[in-house]
Scaffold this motif. Structure first.
Motif, short mmCIF file in Angstrom:
data_model
loop_
_atom_site.label_atom_id
_atom_site.label_comp_id
_atom_site.label_asym_id
_atom_site.label_seq_id
_atom_site.Cartn_x
_atom_site.Cartn_y
_atom_site.Cartn_z
N LEU A 36 0.81 -1.22 0.00
CA LEU A 36 0.00 0.00 0.00
C LEU A 36 0.85 1.27 0.00
CD1 LEU A 36 -3.09 0.64 0.28
CD2 LEU A 36 -2.68 0.91 2.73
N THR A 37 0.39 2.28 -0.76
CA THR A 37 0.96 3.64 -0.65
C THR A 37 -0.03 4.49 0.13
OG1 THR A 37 2.14 3.44 -2.73
CG2 THR A 37 1.69 5.68 -1.97
N VAL A 38 0.48 5.28 1.06
CA VAL A 38 -0.38 6.11 1.92
C VAL A 38 -0.02 7.58 1.73
CG1 VAL A 38 -1.07 6.63 4.30
CG2 VAL A 38 -0.57 4.26 3.64
N ILE A 39 -1.02 8.37 1.35
CA ILE A 39 -0.84 9.82 1.25
C ILE A 39 -1.56 10.44 2.44
CG2 ILE A 39 -1.24 11.89 -0.12
CD1 ILE A 39 -1.36 10.04 -2.60
N ASN A 40 -0.86 11.29 3.14
CA ASN A 40 -1.42 11.94 4.33
C ASN A 40 -1.65 13.41 4.02
OD1 ASN A 40 -1.86 13.10 6.83
ND2 ASN A 40 0.12 12.53 7.70
N LEU A 41 -2.91 13.82 3.98
CA LEU A 41 -3.25 15.24 3.75
C LEU A 41 -3.69 15.84 5.07
CD1 LEU A 41 -3.90 17.71 1.94
CD2 LEU A 41 -6.17 16.71 1.58
N ASP A 42 -2.90 16.77 5.56
CA ASP A 42 -3.20 17.34 6.89
C ASP A 42 -2.81 18.81 6.89
OD1 ASP A 42 -2.90 18.02 9.80
OD2 ASP A 42 -3.47 15.92 10.02
N VAL A 71 1.33 15.58 2.45
CA VAL A 71 0.94 16.83 1.77
C VAL A 71 0.30 17.72 2.81
CG1 VAL A 71 -0.49 17.89 -0.01
CG2 VAL A 71 0.51 15.61 -0.40
N GLN A 72 0.87 18.88 3.03
CA GLN A 72 0.25 19.79 3.98
C GLN A 72 -0.80 20.62 3.25
OE1 GLN A 72 1.29 23.46 4.92
NE2 GLN A 72 0.12 23.51 6.82
N LEU A 80 -6.52 21.74 -4.40
CA LEU A 80 -5.51 20.84 -3.82
C LEU A 80 -6.06 19.42 -3.70
CD1 LEU A 80 -2.74 20.42 -2.46
CD2 LEU A 80 -3.84 20.97 -0.29
N VAL A 81 -7.28 19.27 -3.19
CA VAL A 81 -7.86 17.93 -3.00
C VAL A 81 -8.00 17.24 -4.36
CG1 VAL A 81 -9.92 16.66 -2.27
CG2 VAL A 81 -9.01 18.48 -0.82
N ALA A 82 -8.43 17.99 -5.38
CA ALA A 82 -8.58 17.38 -6.72
C ALA A 82 -7.23 16.89 -7.22
CB ALA A 82 -9.17 18.42 -7.68
N THR A 83 -6.18 17.66 -7.01
CA THR A 83 -4.84 17.25 -7.47
C THR A 83 -4.39 15.99 -6.75
OG1 THR A 83 -4.32 19.58 -7.76
CG2 THR A 83 -2.47 18.05 -7.82
N VAL A 84 -4.62 15.96 -5.45
CA VAL A 84 -4.17 14.79 -4.67
C VAL A 84 -4.94 13.55 -5.09
CG1 VAL A 84 -4.03 13.80 -2.35
CG2 VAL A 84 -3.39 16.19 -2.71
N LEU A 85 -6.25 13.66 -5.28
CA LEU A 85 -7.05 12.48 -5.66
C LEU A 85 -6.63 11.94 -7.03
CD1 LEU A 85 -10.63 13.61 -4.57
CD2 LEU A 85 -9.31 11.72 -3.58
N GLY A 86 -6.35 12.87 -7.95
CA GLY A 86 -6.08 12.45 -9.33
C GLY A 86 -4.64 12.02 -9.55
N GLY A 93 3.71 21.38 -10.11
CA GLY A 93 3.41 22.27 -8.99
C GLY A 93 2.18 21.80 -8.25
N MET A 94 2.25 21.80 -6.93
CA MET A 94 1.07 21.49 -6.13
C MET A 94 0.91 22.56 -5.09
SD MET A 94 0.25 18.29 -3.69
CE MET A 94 0.08 17.11 -5.00
N ARG A 95 -0.29 23.07 -4.99
CA ARG A 95 -0.50 24.10 -3.97
C ARG A 95 -0.33 23.45 -2.61
NH1 ARG A 95 -3.86 27.62 -3.13
NH2 ARG A 95 -5.81 26.49 -3.13
N GLY A 96 0.45 24.09 -1.77
CA GLY A 96 0.65 23.56 -0.43
C GLY A 96 0.43 24.65 0.58
N ALA A 97 0.38 24.27 1.83
CA ALA A 97 0.23 25.23 2.92
C ALA A 97 -0.98 26.13 2.73
CB ALA A 97 1.49 26.07 3.08
#
Ligand SMILES: NC(=O)c1ccc[n+]([C@@H]2O[C@H](COP(=O)([O-])OP(=O)(O)OC[C@H]3O[C@@H](n4cnc5c(N)ncnc54)[C@H](O)[C@@H]3O)[C@@H](O)[C@H]2O)c1
Length: 387
Positions: A36-42, A71-72, A80-86, A93-97
């Motif tokens: 499994l790969t785990v992405i943590n969005l917090d 991913v903060q 941001l959520v759309a980028t992470v899901l896809g 570039g990913m919007r962060g913070a």
């Protein structure tokens, strides 16, 4: 009887993975699911702490085997959520913070590639009842609007790129309200009767999850669990608060008469239950209750902690009761036990003993989260090469 696995996710998005349950869940998933790969969005609010996952980052982060990505960001941030899901390509570039509260554009930062997600385990929330009484608006914003944004983004992603998927919404027994002394435990069919702004916001999220399943056919399930305990819990919650205060010989504030009863679930048992629901849960069952089958009055929890720490009961200080304080929660876990074969493995005695030992051995962790220092550690992390 254990139901067979019906779905094997390859990439899981855990929201709120730097919080208490989230960090334990991330660790549990990486330990138990080697593929499994785990992405943590917090967002890293006061309750999120990247230090709780320092070992995970070292072993499984981009400099380790790459199975863990942090991913903060804010679950209310649609872009941001759309980028992470896809999924994101290497260097894209990913919007962060990004936070909605701060009316400044979030920085765009290059990010290592992220695989597309096929399972969301949604835990991000404002979670402290006392804080919801002093400031309910943030609870509605994060817990209701944040959940709506995740659902809407998941729906859009699955319409654009259909695939097998599970969305598991982690909720609470508090949405059911309060029980009398002899009442049977809550079943999944118990009417919702939340009494605090926190539980009302969680019930709102649960209803949106239901609506997205009914209206749009999104493959969603909700879990409702009782009070969790274990390592890495922020010391504003009952068990770590009492342990850390007792270790400092400070008075232990007990609401009302201390006879409010909670069911205690060890966080590792909870992680196993969430995964059982994600991989084997039946969509038609909609909701699964999760409990530890350990009902204990608060005062007894505190007495046991004092005994374990060798501290006197004279530290106990009764204080005015919390407004709307629910008297008793208890869970009927027949559904998850009989259909998925999950049951709690920890007795409260064993779990409490291990938890006390963890706080005694990890004084540095909780002293830092009690101070402001860990916030700057979070900020430093963001300035590092992963963020
Ligand atoms: N702790 C319990 O006993 C318990 C019991 C029942 C249900 N729950 C539920 O389980 C979940 C996790 O609880 P916990 O105790 O680990 O909470 P926690 O407060 O320790 O962690 C919450 C995490 O969510 C993050 N977060 C908050 N707002 C965010 C946002 N807008 N975007 C992204 N991340 C955000 C925080 O930074 C933090 O890391 C919550 O949904 C809670 O309602 C907890």
């Amino acid at each position: 009887m254990t139901a067979p696995v019906t779905f094997t996710p390859s990439t899981v998005l855990v929201t709120g993975g730097a919080g208490f349950i989230g960090s334990n869940l991330v660790r549990w998933l990486l330990r138990n699911e080697p593929a499994l790969t785990v992405i943590n969005l917090d967002l890293l609010t006061y309750a999120g702490n990247v230090e709780s996952l320092a070992d995970v980052e070292a072993q499984h982060g981009p400099k380790g085997d790459g199975r863990y990505r942090f991913v903060q960001g804010d679950i209310r941030d649609a872009e941001l959520v759309a980028t992470v899901l896809g999924g994101a390509r290497e260097g894209q570039g990913m919007r962060g913070a990004g936070t909605l509260a701060a009316a400044v554009p979030a920085p765009v930062i290059p990010h290592p590639s992220l695989p597309s997600v096929n399972c969301v385990l949604h835990l991000a929330a404002e979670s402290h009842v006392d804080r919801s009484i002093s400031g309910p608006a943030e609870f509605v914003s994060t817990n209701v609007q944040g959940t709506l944004n995740l659902l809407a983004c998941t729906r859009a992603e699955l319409e654009a790129n259909p695939r097998e998927f599970r969305f598991v919404n982690v909720s609470t027994d508090e949405v059911y309200g309060s029980l009398g002394p002899g009442d049977p435990g809550f079943t999944e069919r118990h009417p919702l009767a939340p009494n605090s702004p926190y539980s009302a916001s969680k019930a709102g999220a649960d209803m949106l999850v239901r609506a997205y399943r009914e209206t749009f056919g999104l493959p969603c399930l909700t879990t409702r669990c009782s009070n969790n305990y274990g390592p890495y819990q922020f010391p504003e919650k009952l068990i770590p608060l009492m342990i850390t205060r007792a270790l400092g010989d400070q008075p232990l504030p007990v609401y009302g008469d201390g006879m409010n009863i909670r069911d205690w679930l060890h966080v590792d048992d909870h992680a196993a239950a969430i995964w059982a629901v994600a991989t084997r849960g039946r969509l038609e069952d909609e909701v699964y209750n999760i409990g530890g089958e350990s009902e204990v009055p608060n005062i007894e929890v505190i007495q046991r902690l004092l005994a374990a720490l060798g501290k006197p009961e004279s530290l106990i200080a009764y204080v005015k009761d919390r407004p709307g304080h629910d008297r008793r929660y208890a869970m009927d876990i027949t559904r998850i036990r009989e259909t998925l074969g999950w049951h709690p493995t920890y007795t409260f005695e064993r779990g409490l003993e291990e938890t006390v030992a963890w706080y005694v051995a990890n004084r540095e962790w909780w002293q830092r989260v009690q101070s402001e220092a860990y916030r700057s550690a979070n900020a430093m992390y963001l300035a590092g090469d992963e963020a």
